[in-house]
Write a protein that holds these residues in place. Structure first.
Motif, mmCIF file in Angstrom:
data_model
loop_
_atom_site.group_PDB
_atom_site.id
_atom_site.type_symbol
_atom_site.label_atom_id
_atom_site.label_comp_id
_atom_site.label_asym_id
_atom_site.label_seq_id
_atom_site.Cartn_x
_atom_site.Cartn_y
_atom_site.Cartn_z
ATOM 1 N N LEU A 1 -6.445 -3.180 1.023
ATOM 2 C CA LEU A 1 -5.629 -4.499 1.565
ATOM 3 C C LEU A 1 -3.992 -4.198 0.737
ATOM 4 O O LEU A 1 -3.033 -4.743 1.413
ATOM 5 N N VAL A 2 -3.872 -3.736 -0.464
ATOM 6 C CA VAL A 2 -2.516 -3.526 -0.916
ATOM 7 C C VAL A 2 -1.790 -2.468 -0.022
ATOM 8 O O VAL A 2 -0.585 -2.808 0.158
ATOM 9 N N ALA A 3 -2.357 -1.427 0.302
ATOM 10 C CA ALA A 3 -1.824 -0.692 1.207
ATOM 11 C C ALA A 3 -1.558 -1.134 2.352
ATOM 12 O O ALA A 3 -0.435 -0.983 3.133
ATOM 13 N N LEU A 4 -2.164 -1.913 3.139
ATOM 14 C CA LEU A 4 -1.939 -2.600 4.160
ATOM 15 C C LEU A 4 -0.759 -3.730 4.021
ATOM 16 O O LEU A 4 0.059 -3.681 4.826
ATOM 17 N N ALA A 5 -0.758 -4.325 2.991
ATOM 18 C CA ALA A 5 0.340 -5.330 2.834
ATOM 19 C C ALA A 5 1.562 -4.831 2.674
ATOM 20 O O ALA A 5 2.650 -5.173 3.088
ATOM 21 N N ALA A 6 1.737 -3.752 2.112
ATOM 22 C CA ALA A 6 2.633 -2.655 2.017
ATOM 23 C C ALA A 6 3.247 -2.242 3.344
ATOM 24 O O ALA A 6 4.408 -2.054 3.507
ATOM 25 N N GLU A 7 2.329 -1.563 4.028
ATOM 26 C CA GLU A 7 2.631 -1.278 5.469
ATOM 27 C C GLU A 7 2.935 -2.447 6.573
ATOM 28 O O GLU A 7 3.718 -2.133 7.385
ATOM 29 N N PHE A 8 2.398 -3.620 6.141
ATOM 30 C CA PHE A 8 2.704 -4.473 7.086
ATOM 31 C C PHE A 8 3.175 -6.144 6.561
ATOM 32 O O PHE A 8 2.272 -6.902 6.192
ATOM 33 N N PRO A 9 4.522 -5.839 5.766
ATOM 34 C CA PRO A 9 4.766 -6.745 4.933
ATOM 35 C C PRO A 9 5.000 -8.369 5.736
ATOM 36 O O PRO A 9 4.957 -9.377 4.927
ATOM 37 N N ALA A 10 5.019 -8.297 7.147
ATOM 38 C CA ALA A 10 5.521 -9.391 7.794
ATOM 39 C C ALA A 10 4.269 -10.201 8.444
ATOM 40 O O ALA A 10 4.185 -10.679 9.546
ATOM 41 N N ASP A 11 2.824 -9.603 7.927
ATOM 42 C CA ASP A 11 1.704 -9.916 8.558
ATOM 43 C C ASP A 11 1.097 -10.942 7.689
ATOM 44 O O ASP A 11 0.800 -10.903 6.633
ATOM 45 N N ALA A 12 0.853 -12.359 8.266
ATOM 46 C CA ALA A 12 0.629 -13.228 7.452
ATOM 47 C C ALA A 12 -0.806 -13.110 6.874
ATOM 48 O O ALA A 12 -1.597 -13.411 5.873
ATOM 49 N N GLU A 13 -1.787 -12.579 7.934
ATOM 50 C CA GLU A 13 -3.283 -12.550 7.748
ATOM 51 C C GLU A 13 -3.524 -11.317 6.805
ATOM 52 O O GLU A 13 -4.400 -11.549 5.722
ATOM 53 N N VAL A 14 -2.893 -10.333 6.565
ATOM 54 C CA VAL A 14 -2.922 -9.184 5.699
ATOM 55 C C VAL A 14 -2.477 -9.847 4.354
ATOM 56 O O VAL A 14 -3.355 -9.558 3.391
ATOM 57 N N ALA A 15 -1.670 -10.627 4.270
ATOM 58 C CA ALA A 15 -0.794 -11.082 3.057
ATOM 59 C C ALA A 15 -2.237 -12.066 2.629
ATOM 60 O O ALA A 15 -2.455 -12.220 1.219
ATOM 61 N N TYR A 16 -2.676 -12.978 3.270
ATOM 62 C CA TYR A 16 -3.587 -13.941 2.993
ATOM 63 C C TYR A 16 -4.699 -13.161 2.371
ATOM 64 O O TYR A 16 -5.481 -13.602 1.337
ATOM 65 N N GLN A 17 -5.279 -12.118 3.126
ATOM 66 C CA GLN A 17 -6.614 -11.473 2.567
ATOM 67 C C GLN A 17 -6.314 -10.663 1.374
ATOM 68 O O GLN A 17 -7.281 -10.592 0.364
ATOM 69 N N THR A 18 -5.123 -10.174 1.471
ATOM 70 C CA THR A 18 -4.703 -9.467 -0.140
ATOM 71 C C THR A 18 -4.722 -10.438 -1.181
ATOM 72 O O THR A 18 -5.162 -10.125 -2.279
#
Length: 168
Positions: A27-44
Protein backbone atom coordinates in the motif's frame (compact mmCIF):
# COMPACT_ATOMS: atom_id res chain seq x y z
CA UNK A 1 -9.69 -4.71 -13.77
CA UNK A 2 -6.67 -2.43 -13.97
CA UNK A 3 -3.26 -3.23 -12.55
CA UNK A 4 -3.90 -0.65 -9.80
CA UNK A 5 -7.21 -2.31 -8.92
CA UNK A 6 -5.62 -5.77 -8.76
CA UNK A 7 -2.74 -4.57 -6.60
CA UNK A 8 -5.07 -2.70 -4.26
CA UNK A 9 -7.39 -5.71 -3.92
CA UNK A 10 -4.41 -7.95 -3.19
CA UNK A 11 -3.11 -5.58 -0.50
CA UNK A 12 -6.54 -5.37 1.14
CA UNK A 13 -6.80 -9.17 1.12
CA UNK A 14 -3.39 -9.40 2.78
CA UNK A 15 -4.53 -7.00 5.52
CA UNK A 16 -7.76 -8.92 6.02
CA UNK A 17 -5.83 -12.20 6.32
CA UNK A 18 -3.60 -10.71 9.03
CA UNK A 19 -0.54 -10.19 6.81
CA UNK A 20 -0.45 -6.52 7.68
CA UNK A 21 3.26 -5.87 7.15
CA UNK A 22 3.11 -7.23 3.60
CA UNK A 23 -0.08 -5.24 2.99
CA UNK A 24 1.62 -2.10 4.31
CA UNK A 25 4.57 -2.54 1.97
CA UNK A 26 2.26 -2.87 -1.03
CA UNK A 27 0.00 0.00 0.00
CA UNK A 28 2.86 2.42 0.69
CA UNK A 29 4.20 1.66 -2.80
CA UNK A 30 0.74 2.18 -4.32
CA UNK A 31 0.27 5.45 -2.41
CA UNK A 32 3.59 6.73 -3.76
CA UNK A 33 2.60 5.71 -7.27
CA UNK A 34 -0.96 7.08 -7.00
CA UNK A 35 -0.73 10.11 -4.68
CA UNK A 36 -4.06 11.54 -5.91
CA UNK A 37 -6.01 8.32 -5.28
CA UNK A 38 -8.29 8.68 -2.24
CA UNK A 39 -9.07 4.96 -2.01
CA UNK A 40 -5.40 3.99 -1.97
CA UNK A 41 -4.73 6.66 0.67
CA UNK A 42 -7.59 5.36 2.82
CA UNK A 43 -6.45 1.75 2.63
CA UNK A 44 -2.88 2.84 3.40
CA UNK A 45 -4.06 4.76 6.47
CA UNK A 46 -6.12 1.80 7.61
CA UNK A 47 -3.23 -0.66 7.43
CA UNK A 48 -1.02 1.71 9.42
CA UNK A 49 -3.72 1.86 12.10
CA UNK A 50 -3.95 -1.92 12.28
CA UNK A 51 -0.20 -2.05 12.87
CA UNK A 52 -0.34 0.52 15.69
CA UNK A 53 1.40 3.11 13.51
CA UNK A 54 -1.15 5.84 14.19
CA UNK A 55 1.18 8.78 13.59
CA UNK A 56 2.03 7.41 10.14
CA UNK A 57 -1.67 6.85 9.40
CA UNK A 58 -2.64 10.53 9.86
CA UNK A 59 -1.30 11.96 6.58
CA UNK A 60 -2.89 9.13 4.61
CA UNK A 61 -6.26 9.67 6.30
CA UNK A 62 -6.03 13.40 5.65
CA UNK A 63 -5.17 12.80 1.99
CA UNK A 64 -8.05 10.34 1.60
CA UNK A 65 -10.52 12.84 3.07
CA UNK A 66 -9.24 15.81 1.08
CA UNK A 67 -9.27 14.03 -2.29
CA UNK A 68 -12.42 13.24 -4.24
CA UNK A 69 -13.36 9.67 -5.03
CA UNK A 70 -14.22 7.85 -1.81
CA UNK A 71 -17.55 6.08 -1.56
CA UNK A 72 -19.78 7.37 1.24
CA UNK A 73 -18.98 4.30 3.34
CA UNK A 74 -15.23 4.71 2.87
CA UNK A 75 -15.46 8.46 3.57
CA UNK A 76 -17.28 7.76 6.83
CA UNK A 77 -14.63 5.16 7.67
CA UNK A 78 -11.79 7.56 6.87
CA UNK A 79 -13.30 10.32 9.01
CA UNK A 80 -13.89 7.90 11.87
CA UNK A 81 -10.38 6.50 11.44
CA UNK A 82 -8.77 9.95 11.51
CA UNK A 83 -10.81 11.08 14.51
CA UNK A 84 -10.08 7.87 16.39
CA UNK A 85 -6.40 8.10 15.51
CA UNK A 86 -6.22 11.68 16.79
CA UNK A 87 -7.84 10.50 20.03
CA UNK A 88 -5.38 7.63 20.48
CA UNK A 89 -2.53 10.08 19.89
CA UNK A 90 -3.90 12.37 22.61
CA UNK A 91 -4.87 15.04 20.09
CA UNK A 92 -8.32 15.35 21.64
CA UNK A 93 -9.44 18.72 20.24
CA UNK A 94 -8.62 17.51 16.71
CA UNK A 95 -10.49 14.27 17.42
CA UNK A 96 -13.58 16.18 18.56
CA UNK A 97 -13.43 18.51 15.56
CA UNK A 98 -13.00 15.66 13.06
CA UNK A 99 -15.68 13.45 14.59
CA UNK A 100 -18.13 16.32 15.03
CA UNK A 101 -17.78 17.10 11.32
CA UNK A 102 -18.16 13.40 10.53
CA UNK A 103 -21.34 13.21 12.62
CA UNK A 104 -22.80 16.18 10.75
CA UNK A 105 -21.99 14.51 7.44
CA UNK A 106 -23.15 11.04 8.56
CA UNK A 107 -25.77 11.71 11.27
CA UNK A 108 -27.02 8.11 11.36
CA UNK A 109 -23.61 6.51 11.92
CA UNK A 110 -23.61 5.14 15.46
CA UNK A 111 -19.91 4.25 15.41
CA UNK A 112 -18.94 7.85 14.68
CA UNK A 113 -21.13 8.96 17.59
CA UNK A 114 -19.54 6.41 19.92
CA UNK A 115 -16.02 7.54 19.02
CA UNK A 116 -17.07 11.18 19.35
CA UNK A 117 -18.39 10.41 22.83
CA UNK A 118 -14.99 8.99 23.79
CA UNK A 119 -13.22 12.09 22.47
CA UNK A 120 -15.68 14.36 24.28
CA UNK A 121 -14.95 12.45 27.48
CA UNK A 122 -11.21 12.95 26.92
CA UNK A 123 -11.73 16.72 26.65
CA UNK A 124 -13.65 16.82 29.93
CA UNK A 125 -17.04 17.19 28.27
CA UNK A 126 -18.51 14.33 30.28
CA UNK A 127 -22.13 15.46 30.09
CA UNK A 128 -21.98 15.79 26.29
CA UNK A 129 -20.33 12.36 26.05
CA UNK A 130 -22.99 10.70 28.21
CA UNK A 131 -25.82 12.44 26.36
CA UNK A 132 -24.51 11.19 23.04
CA UNK A 133 -23.94 7.63 24.26
CA UNK A 134 -27.32 7.38 25.95
CA UNK A 135 -29.03 8.69 22.83
CA UNK A 136 -27.24 6.12 20.65
CA UNK A 137 -28.01 3.37 23.15
CA UNK A 138 -31.70 4.25 23.25
CA UNK A 139 -31.94 4.45 19.47
CA UNK A 140 -30.01 1.31 18.57
CA UNK A 141 -30.26 -1.24 21.37
CA UNK A 142 -32.16 -4.45 20.72
CA UNK A 143 -32.13 -5.29 24.42
CA UNK A 144 -35.80 -5.56 25.50
CA UNK A 145 -35.07 -3.94 28.86
CA UNK A 146 -33.46 -0.94 27.17
CA UNK A 147 -36.40 -0.72 24.75
CA UNK A 148 -38.83 -0.72 27.67
CA UNK A 149 -37.05 2.28 29.23
CA UNK A 150 -36.23 4.04 25.97
CA UNK A 151 -38.38 7.14 26.63
CA UNK A 152 -36.81 7.62 30.07
CA UNK A 153 -33.28 7.08 28.74
CA UNK A 154 -33.89 9.59 25.94
CA UNK A 155 -35.34 12.08 28.45
CA UNK A 156 -32.45 11.81 30.90
CA UNK A 157 -29.88 11.85 28.11
CA UNK A 158 -30.84 15.50 27.63
CA UNK A 159 -30.51 16.33 31.34
CA UNK A 160 -28.66 13.91 33.56
CA UNK A 161 -28.82 16.41 36.42
CA UNK A 162 -32.62 16.48 36.57
CA UNK A 163 -33.99 15.55 39.96
CA UNK A 164 -37.32 15.83 41.68
CA UNK A 165 -37.43 17.92 44.84
CA UNK A 166 -38.57 16.06 47.93
CA UNK A 167 -41.96 17.10 49.28
CA UNK A 168 -41.84 19.33 52.40
Amino acid sequence: MTDRDQRLAQAVQLRERGKRDAARDQLVALAAEFPADAEVAYQTAWVHDTLGLEEEAVPYYRRAIELPGLSAGDRAGALLGLGSTYRVLGRYPEAVETLTGAMKEFPDDGAIKAFLAMALFNTGRHHDAMELLLTVLAATSTDPAIARYRPAIEHYARDLHETVSAAP
